[in-house]
Design an enzyme around this catalytic site. Structure first.
Site, PDB file in Angstrom:
ATOM      1  N   ALA A 128       0.845  -1.214   0.000  1.00 27.12           N
ATOM      2  CA  ALA A 128       0.000   0.000   0.000  1.00 27.12           C
ATOM      3  C   ALA A 128       0.869   1.249   0.000  1.00 27.12           C
ATOM      4  O   ALA A 128       1.926   1.285   0.642  1.00 27.12           O
ATOM      5  CB  ALA A 128      -0.907  -0.002   1.231  1.00 27.12           C
ATOM      6  N   GLY A 180      10.251  17.268  -7.309  1.00 22.40           N
ATOM      7  CA  GLY A 180       8.821  17.545  -7.223  1.00 22.40           C
ATOM      8  C   GLY A 180       8.079  16.583  -6.318  1.00 22.40           C
ATOM      9  O   GLY A 180       6.879  16.734  -6.080  1.00 22.40           O
ATOM     10  N   TYR A 235       7.597  11.593  -1.339  1.00 23.91           N
ATOM     11  CA  TYR A 235       7.506  10.200  -1.805  1.00 23.91           C
ATOM     12  C   TYR A 235       8.888   9.549  -1.820  1.00 23.91           C
ATOM     13  O   TYR A 235       9.093   8.455  -1.282  1.00 23.91           O
ATOM     14  CB  TYR A 235       6.879  10.191  -3.203  1.00 23.91           C
ATOM     15  N   GLY A 253       9.926   0.685 -11.307  1.00 25.00           N
ATOM     16  CA  GLY A 253      10.075   1.968 -11.998  1.00 25.00           C
ATOM     17  C   GLY A 253       8.677   2.465 -12.338  1.00 25.00           C
ATOM     18  O   GLY A 253       7.841   2.566 -11.460  1.00 25.00           O
ATOM     19  N   VAL A 297       5.064   1.874 -13.645  1.00 27.32           N
ATOM     20  CA  VAL A 297       4.151   0.736 -13.816  1.00 27.32           C
ATOM     21  C   VAL A 297       2.777   1.274 -14.193  1.00 27.32           C
ATOM     22  O   VAL A 297       2.315   2.255 -13.596  1.00 27.32           O
ATOM     23  CB  VAL A 297       4.013  -0.070 -12.497  1.00 27.32           C
TER      24      VAL A 297
HETATM   25  P1  NAD Z   1      -2.506   2.002  -6.582  1.00 25.03           P
HETATM   26  O1  NAD Z   1      -2.847   3.422  -6.302  1.00 25.03           O
HETATM   27  O2  NAD Z   1      -3.263   1.270  -7.619  1.00 25.03           O
HETATM   28  O3  NAD Z   1      -2.559   1.159  -5.229  1.00 25.03           O
HETATM   29  C1  NAD Z   1      -2.152   1.689  -3.983  1.00 25.03           C
HETATM   30  C2  NAD Z   1      -2.897   0.982  -2.869  1.00 25.03           C
HETATM   31  O4  NAD Z   1      -2.548   1.586  -1.604  1.00 25.03           O
HETATM   32  C3  NAD Z   1      -4.415   1.097  -3.016  1.00 25.03           C
HETATM   33  O5  NAD Z   1      -4.975  -0.182  -2.864  1.00 25.03           O
HETATM   34  C4  NAD Z   1      -4.810   2.003  -1.856  1.00 25.03           C
HETATM   35  O6  NAD Z   1      -6.079   1.704  -1.332  1.00 25.03           O
HETATM   36  C5  NAD Z   1      -3.731   1.703  -0.837  1.00 25.03           C
HETATM   37  N1  NAD Z   1      -3.670   2.792   0.163  1.00 25.03           N
HETATM   38  C6  NAD Z   1      -3.527   4.101  -0.084  1.00 25.03           C
HETATM   39  N2  NAD Z   1      -3.605   4.787   1.081  1.00 25.03           N
HETATM   40  C7  NAD Z   1      -3.800   3.873   2.060  1.00 25.03           C
HETATM   41  C8  NAD Z   1      -3.955   3.942   3.473  1.00 25.03           C
HETATM   42  N3  NAD Z   1      -3.943   5.106   4.138  1.00 25.03           N
HETATM   43  N4  NAD Z   1      -4.141   2.803   4.151  1.00 25.03           N
HETATM   44  C9  NAD Z   1      -4.173   1.652   3.516  1.00 25.03           C
HETATM   45  N5  NAD Z   1      -4.017   1.495   2.194  1.00 25.03           N
HETATM   46  C10 NAD Z   1      -3.832   2.606   1.474  1.00 25.03           C
HETATM   47  O7  NAD Z   1      -0.958   2.022  -6.939  1.00 25.03           O
HETATM   48  P2  NAD Z   1       0.069   0.886  -7.370  1.00 25.03           P
HETATM   49  O8  NAD Z   1       0.793   1.404  -8.528  1.00 25.03           O
HETATM   50  O9  NAD Z   1      -0.557  -0.460  -7.418  1.00 25.03           O
HETATM   51  O10 NAD Z   1       1.069   0.977  -6.127  1.00 25.03           O
HETATM   52  C11 NAD Z   1       1.445  -0.113  -5.308  1.00 25.03           C
HETATM   53  C12 NAD Z   1       2.803   0.184  -4.698  1.00 25.03           C
HETATM   54  O11 NAD Z   1       3.780   0.274  -5.738  1.00 25.03           O
HETATM   55  C13 NAD Z   1       2.863   1.517  -3.939  1.00 25.03           C
HETATM   56  O12 NAD Z   1       3.591   1.361  -2.737  1.00 25.03           O
HETATM   57  C14 NAD Z   1       3.613   2.428  -4.898  1.00 25.03           C
HETATM   58  O13 NAD Z   1       4.275   3.474  -4.245  1.00 25.03           O
HETATM   59  C15 NAD Z   1       4.554   1.445  -5.569  1.00 25.03           C
HETATM   60  N6  NAD Z   1       5.066   1.917  -6.865  1.00 25.03           N
HETATM   61  C16 NAD Z   1       4.221   2.136  -7.918  1.00 25.03           C
HETATM   62  C17 NAD Z   1       4.753   2.620  -9.122  1.00 25.03           C
HETATM   63  C18 NAD Z   1       3.886   2.912 -10.326  1.00 25.03           C
HETATM   64  O14 NAD Z   1       4.402   3.462 -11.338  1.00 25.03           O
HETATM   65  N7  NAD Z   1       2.615   2.566 -10.322  1.00 25.03           N
HETATM   66  C19 NAD Z   1       6.127   2.861  -9.235  1.00 25.03           C
HETATM   67  C20 NAD Z   1       6.951   2.624  -8.143  1.00 25.03           C
HETATM   68  C21 NAD Z   1       6.406   2.155  -6.956  1.00 25.03           C
END
Ligand code: NAD
Length: 285
Positions: free
Chosen positions: A104, A168, A172, A206, A208
Site C-alpha cells: 500500500a 517535485g 515520496y 520503476g 508501472v
Molecule cells: P494504486 O494506487 O493502484 O494502489 C495503492 C494501494 O494503496 C491502493 O490499494 C490504496 O487503497 C492503498 N492505500 C492508499 N492509502 C492507504 C492507506 N492510508 N491505508 C491503507 N491502504 C492505502 O498504486 P500501485 O501502482 O498499485 O502501487 C502499489 C505500490 O507500488 C505503492 O507502494 C507504490 O508506491 C509502488 N510503486 C508504484 C509505481 C507505479 O508506477 N505505479 C512505481 C513505483 C512504486
C-alpha cells in the site's frame, strides 16, 4: 488480459514454488499491483489476507471470486489502532502469517519543490508510505515473537524514486528511501531472531501502468520522457511486479536471498531533468 510475461509464466513456469498453504498478507490489495499479486498467490495455492482501504466493491468481488482462499480486511494503515485490530482479526480467523507484502502507498500527483510543499502533504505521505509499514512490520514481528518458527518473509514495495530521487516529490522519494534502505537492511538482521531462515527484501518498481501512474503516463510526451532513461523502452505492467514479488516470496526460488533491493524497472538509469531546448551550451563550460 494477460501480457506477454504472463503467457510465458503460465506456459513455462510449471514448478511448485512452495507457496501452497502459506498465509500471505498483501496490503493495498485492491490497487493495481496488489490486485494482480493477490491473484498470483492464490493461483499458487496460498491463502491470502487481502487488505484494502476504501475500495469495498473490489474487496467484495475478490471475496466472492475466491471465497475459501481469501479473507478481505479493510483498514487505514496509517492508523495504529486500525492496524492492531487488523492483525488481531487475522490471528483469530487465520492464525499465523507466513509472508507479509507491504504494498500500500500513495504518490501525491502534484509536482511541488520542497519550497512549495506543505507540511501537511509531507506528513500524510510519511504516514501512509512509512508509518503504515512500520506498524505492519511491528505487528508481524510481535506475532513472530510469540510463534518462533523456521521461516518468515517480508517483501516491501519501494520505488526507483528511492534510488534516483524524484524532483517535485521529495515526500515520496524520502518515504521510499527509508523503506528501501533503512527497513530492509535493519529488519533482515532482526527477523532471524524469531525465524532462523527469515528474509526481508524490497522491490523497487520503476514506471508501472496502474491507477497511481495513469495521469503521468496519459500522454505520449510523458511516456517518451520517462522512457528516455529506460533501455527496454517499456512501461511495466502490474504483472511484472507481481511475478517478482512471487519470486522473492518463494523459498524454493529465493531461499538464500535477504536484505536485497531488486529494481524492476527495465534497466532504468535515472531521470531526464531538462529537454535539449532548456540547455544552453554557451553556459555549459
Ligand atoms: P494504486 O494506487 O493502484 O494502489 C495503492 C494501494 O494503496 C491502493 O490499494 C490504496 O487503497 C492503498 N492505500 C492508499 N492509502 C492507504 C492507506 N492510508 N491505508 C491503507 N491502504 C492505502 O498504486 P500501485 O501502482 O498499485 O502501487 C502499489 C505500490 O507500488 C505503492 O507502494 C507504490 O508506491 C509502488 N510503486 C508504484 C509505481 C507505479 O508506477 N505505479 C512505481 C513505483 C512504486
Amino acid at each position: 488480459m494477460l501480457n506477454n510475461n504472463c503467457r510465458l509464466y503460465q506456459s513455462e513456469l510449471d514448478m511448485d514454488l512452495g507457496l501452497k498453504g502459506k498465509n500471505v498478507l498483501v496490503t493495498g490489495a485492491t490497487g493495481g499491483i496488489g490486485l494482480v499479486t493477490v491473484r498470483k498467490f492464490i493461483e499458487e495455492g496460498a491463502f491470502v489476507i487481502a487488505h484494502y482501504h476504501h475500495n469495498t466493491a473490489e474487496a467484495e468481488r475478490l471475496q466472492h471470486e475466491y471465497s475459501l482462499s481469501i479473507l478481505t480486511l479493510g483498514a487505514d494503515l496509517s492508523d495504529e489502532i486500525q492496524v492492531q485490530e487488523m492483525f488481531t482479526t487475522i490471528s483469530q480467523k487465520v492464525g499465523k502469517i507466513d509472508i507479509l507484502v507491504c504494498n500500500a502507498g500513495i504518490w501525491p500527483k502534484a509536482d511541488e519543490t520542497v519550497a512549495q510543499m506543505s507540511f501537511k502533504r509531507w506528513k500524510r505521505t510519511q504516514a501512509v508510505n512509512l508509518d503504515s509499514v512500520f506498524l505492519c512490520c511491528r505487528a508481524f514481528f510481535r506475532q513472530l515473537q510469540t510463534q518462533i518458527r523456521e521461516s518468515a518473509n517480508i517483501i516491501l514495495i519501494g520505488s526507483t524514486a528511492a534510488i534516483f530521487g524524484e524532483a517535485g516529490h521529495l515526500d515520496y522519494s524520502a518515504s521510499k528511501a527509508a523503506l528501501t534502505y533503512g527497513f530492509t537492511k535493519t529488519l533482515k538482521n532482526e527477523i532471524v531472531k524469531y525465524a532462523r531462515l527469515g528474509r526481508v527484501n524490497t522491490i523497487c518498481p520503476g514506471w508501472v501502468k496502474t491507477p497511481m501512474s495513469e495521469d503521468a503516463l496519459a500522454d505520449t510526451k510523458g511516456v517518451k520522457k520517462v522512457l528516455q532513461t529506460i533501455p527496454m523502452r517499456k512501461i511495466a505492467q502490474a504483472e511484472d511486479i507481481a511475478l517478482s514479488i512471487l519470486s522473492l516470496a518463494s523459498d524454493v526460488l529465493s531461499g538464500h536471498i535477504s536484505g536485497e533491493i531488486l529494481s524492476v524497472a527495465g534497466g532504468m538509469e535515472g531521470r531526464i531533468l531538462f529537454s535539449p531546448t532548456e540547455i544552453d551550451p554557451d553556459t555549459a563550460f
